[in-house]
Design a protein around this motif. Sequence first.
Motif, PDB file in Angstrom:
ATOM      1  N   LYS A 194       4.788  -5.464  -5.616  1.00 35.86           N
ATOM      2  CA  LYS A 194       5.027  -6.183  -6.747  1.00 35.86           C
ATOM      3  C   LYS A 194       4.051  -5.513  -7.811  1.00 35.86           C
ATOM      4  O   LYS A 194       4.309  -5.596  -8.811  1.00 35.86           O
ATOM      5  CB  LYS A 194       4.195  -7.445  -6.645  1.00 35.86           C
ATOM      6  CG  LYS A 194       4.980  -8.431  -5.807  1.00 35.86           C
ATOM      7  CD  LYS A 194       4.097  -9.788  -5.552  1.00 35.86           C
ATOM      8  CE  LYS A 194       4.627 -11.169  -5.092  1.00 35.86           C
ATOM      9  NZ  LYS A 194       3.863 -12.078  -5.346  1.00 35.86           N
ATOM     10  N   ARG A 195       3.272  -4.307  -7.243  1.00 38.16           N
ATOM     11  CA  ARG A 195       2.501  -3.631  -8.426  1.00 38.16           C
ATOM     12  C   ARG A 195       2.460  -2.087  -7.664  1.00 38.16           C
ATOM     13  O   ARG A 195       2.892  -1.917  -6.406  1.00 38.16           O
ATOM     14  CB  ARG A 195       1.272  -3.992  -8.416  1.00 38.16           C
ATOM     15  CG  ARG A 195       0.570  -4.233  -7.211  1.00 38.16           C
ATOM     16  CD  ARG A 195      -1.031  -4.552  -7.362  1.00 38.16           C
ATOM     17  NE  ARG A 195      -1.760  -4.625  -6.066  1.00 38.16           N
ATOM     18  CZ  ARG A 195      -2.369  -3.836  -5.555  1.00 38.16           C
ATOM     19  NH1 ARG A 195      -2.362  -2.421  -6.127  1.00 38.16           N
ATOM     20  NH2 ARG A 195      -2.899  -3.729  -4.334  1.00 38.16           N
ATOM     21  N   ASN A 196       2.027  -1.002  -8.572  1.00 34.84           N
ATOM     22  CA  ASN A 196       1.622   0.143  -8.101  1.00 34.84           C
ATOM     23  C   ASN A 196       0.931   0.324  -7.038  1.00 34.84           C
ATOM     24  O   ASN A 196      -0.178  -0.530  -7.385  1.00 34.84           O
ATOM     25  CB  ASN A 196       1.431   0.890  -9.426  1.00 34.84           C
ATOM     26  CG  ASN A 196       2.599   1.306 -10.349  1.00 34.84           C
ATOM     27  OD1 ASN A 196       3.776   1.400  -9.762  1.00 34.84           O
ATOM     28  ND2 ASN A 196       2.304   1.561 -11.522  1.00 34.84           N
ATOM     29  N   ILE A 197       1.068   1.157  -6.138  1.00 33.97           N
ATOM     30  CA  ILE A 197      -0.260   1.166  -5.244  1.00 33.97           C
ATOM     31  C   ILE A 197      -0.272   2.667  -5.175  1.00 33.97           C
ATOM     32  O   ILE A 197       0.127   3.818  -5.214  1.00 33.97           O
ATOM     33  CB  ILE A 197       0.683   1.007  -3.533  1.00 33.97           C
ATOM     34  CG1 ILE A 197       1.178  -0.281  -3.547  1.00 33.97           C
ATOM     35  CG2 ILE A 197      -0.358   1.403  -2.428  1.00 33.97           C
ATOM     36  CD1 ILE A 197       2.010  -0.500  -2.290  1.00 33.97           C
ATOM     37  N   CYS A 198      -2.047   2.762  -5.398  1.00 31.63           N
ATOM     38  CA  CYS A 198      -2.546   3.980  -5.375  1.00 31.63           C
ATOM     39  C   CYS A 198      -3.238   4.708  -4.185  1.00 31.63           C
ATOM     40  O   CYS A 198      -3.112   3.706  -3.457  1.00 31.63           O
ATOM     41  CB  CYS A 198      -3.743   3.928  -6.393  1.00 31.63           C
ATOM     42  SG  CYS A 198      -3.248   3.285  -8.243  1.00 31.63           S
ATOM     43  N   ALA A 199      -3.053   5.816  -4.033  1.00 30.10           N
ATOM     44  CA  ALA A 199      -3.582   6.561  -2.828  1.00 30.10           C
ATOM     45  C   ALA A 199      -4.859   5.964  -2.434  1.00 30.10           C
ATOM     46  O   ALA A 199      -5.910   5.631  -3.391  1.00 30.10           O
ATOM     47  CB  ALA A 199      -3.737   7.939  -3.231  1.00 30.10           C
ATOM     48  N   GLY A 200      -5.038   5.749  -1.368  1.00 29.35           N
ATOM     49  CA  GLY A 200      -6.215   5.057  -0.903  1.00 29.35           C
ATOM     50  C   GLY A 200      -6.358   3.487  -0.725  1.00 29.35           C
ATOM     51  O   GLY A 200      -7.205   2.890  -0.222  1.00 29.35           O
ATOM     52  N   ASP A 201      -5.295   2.839  -1.680  1.00 28.14           N
ATOM     53  CA  ASP A 201      -5.323   1.174  -1.692  1.00 28.14           C
ATOM     54  C   ASP A 201      -4.787   0.896  -0.142  1.00 28.14           C
ATOM     55  O   ASP A 201      -3.887   1.387   0.495  1.00 28.14           O
ATOM     56  CB  ASP A 201      -4.431   0.850  -2.581  1.00 28.14           C
ATOM     57  CG  ASP A 201      -4.794   1.016  -4.100  1.00 28.14           C
ATOM     58  OD1 ASP A 201      -5.847   1.367  -4.249  1.00 28.14           O
ATOM     59  OD2 ASP A 201      -3.810   0.609  -5.151  1.00 28.14           O
ATOM     60  N   GLN A 202      -5.488  -0.448  -0.050  1.00 25.75           N
ATOM     61  CA  GLN A 202      -5.021  -1.182   1.337  1.00 25.75           C
ATOM     62  C   GLN A 202      -3.626  -1.707   1.127  1.00 25.75           C
ATOM     63  O   GLN A 202      -3.547  -2.486   0.121  1.00 25.75           O
ATOM     64  CB  GLN A 202      -6.349  -1.959   1.719  1.00 25.75           C
ATOM     65  CG  GLN A 202      -5.844  -2.736   3.213  1.00 25.75           C
ATOM     66  CD  GLN A 202      -6.912  -3.663   3.348  1.00 25.75           C
ATOM     67  OE1 GLN A 202      -7.836  -4.145   2.683  1.00 25.75           O
ATOM     68  NE2 GLN A 202      -7.201  -3.696   4.653  1.00 25.75           N
ATOM     69  N   VAL A 203      -2.792  -1.766   2.035  1.00 26.36           N
ATOM     70  CA  VAL A 203      -1.755  -2.321   1.938  1.00 26.36           C
ATOM     71  C   VAL A 203      -1.623  -3.193   3.391  1.00 26.36           C
ATOM     72  O   VAL A 203      -1.851  -2.803   4.381  1.00 26.36           O
ATOM     73  CB  VAL A 203      -0.229  -1.385   2.017  1.00 26.36           C
ATOM     74  CG1 VAL A 203       0.976  -2.188   2.417  1.00 26.36           C
ATOM     75  CG2 VAL A 203      -0.465  -0.190   0.931  1.00 26.36           C
ATOM     76  N   THR A 204      -1.434  -4.533   3.125  1.00 27.15           N
ATOM     77  CA  THR A 204      -1.258  -5.399   4.240  1.00 27.15           C
ATOM     78  C   THR A 204       0.126  -6.109   4.434  1.00 27.15           C
ATOM     79  O   THR A 204       0.914  -5.955   3.592  1.00 27.15           O
ATOM     80  CB  THR A 204      -2.486  -6.638   3.963  1.00 27.15           C
ATOM     81  OG1 THR A 204      -2.034  -7.384   2.689  1.00 27.15           O
ATOM     82  CG2 THR A 204      -3.746  -5.929   3.820  1.00 27.15           C
ATOM     83  N   ASP A 205       0.419  -6.696   5.569  1.00 26.25           N
ATOM     84  CA  ASP A 205       1.366  -7.327   5.977  1.00 26.25           C
ATOM     85  C   ASP A 205       0.954  -8.540   6.591  1.00 26.25           C
ATOM     86  O   ASP A 205       0.225  -8.592   7.515  1.00 26.25           O
ATOM     87  CB  ASP A 205       2.456  -6.281   6.752  1.00 26.25           C
ATOM     88  CG  ASP A 205       3.700  -6.800   7.193  1.00 26.25           C
ATOM     89  OD1 ASP A 205       4.146  -7.837   6.450  1.00 26.25           O
ATOM     90  OD2 ASP A 205       4.442  -6.414   8.042  1.00 26.25           O
ATOM     91  N   CYS A 206       1.928  -9.645   6.610  1.00 27.66           N
ATOM     92  CA  CYS A 206       1.527 -10.866   7.289  1.00 27.66           C
ATOM     93  C   CYS A 206       2.596 -10.991   8.589  1.00 27.66           C
ATOM     94  O   CYS A 206       4.149 -10.397   8.328  1.00 27.66           O
ATOM     95  CB  CYS A 206       1.752 -11.963   6.490  1.00 27.66           C
ATOM     96  SG  CYS A 206       1.697 -13.514   7.393  1.00 27.66           S
TER      97      CYS A 206
END
Length: 76
Positions: free
Chosen positions: A6-18
């Motif tokens: 939904k938004r830009n993801i920067c290097a090092g950002d946490q990405v989660t999944d349900c």
Amino acid sequence: MVYVAKRNICAGDQVTDCYGIHHLYNDLNTRQEELLRGYMFKCACSACLEDYGTLAQLTASLSPNIAMKLGNTMTK
């Protein structure tokens, strides 16, 4: 598999999944067992680390007045 953010993801950002095993409907032990059996990992999300309560536990801790105000938002 393709994921769309939904938004830009920067290097090092946490990405989660349900994984569909939500703390509102399953207690900690059930969640951990299902995730270990189905996905072979021990979850360390906030809900698991802090042992968030289930919906039934949350509803039981609300005053009847507040529960009535929330109405259908407190059902599955």
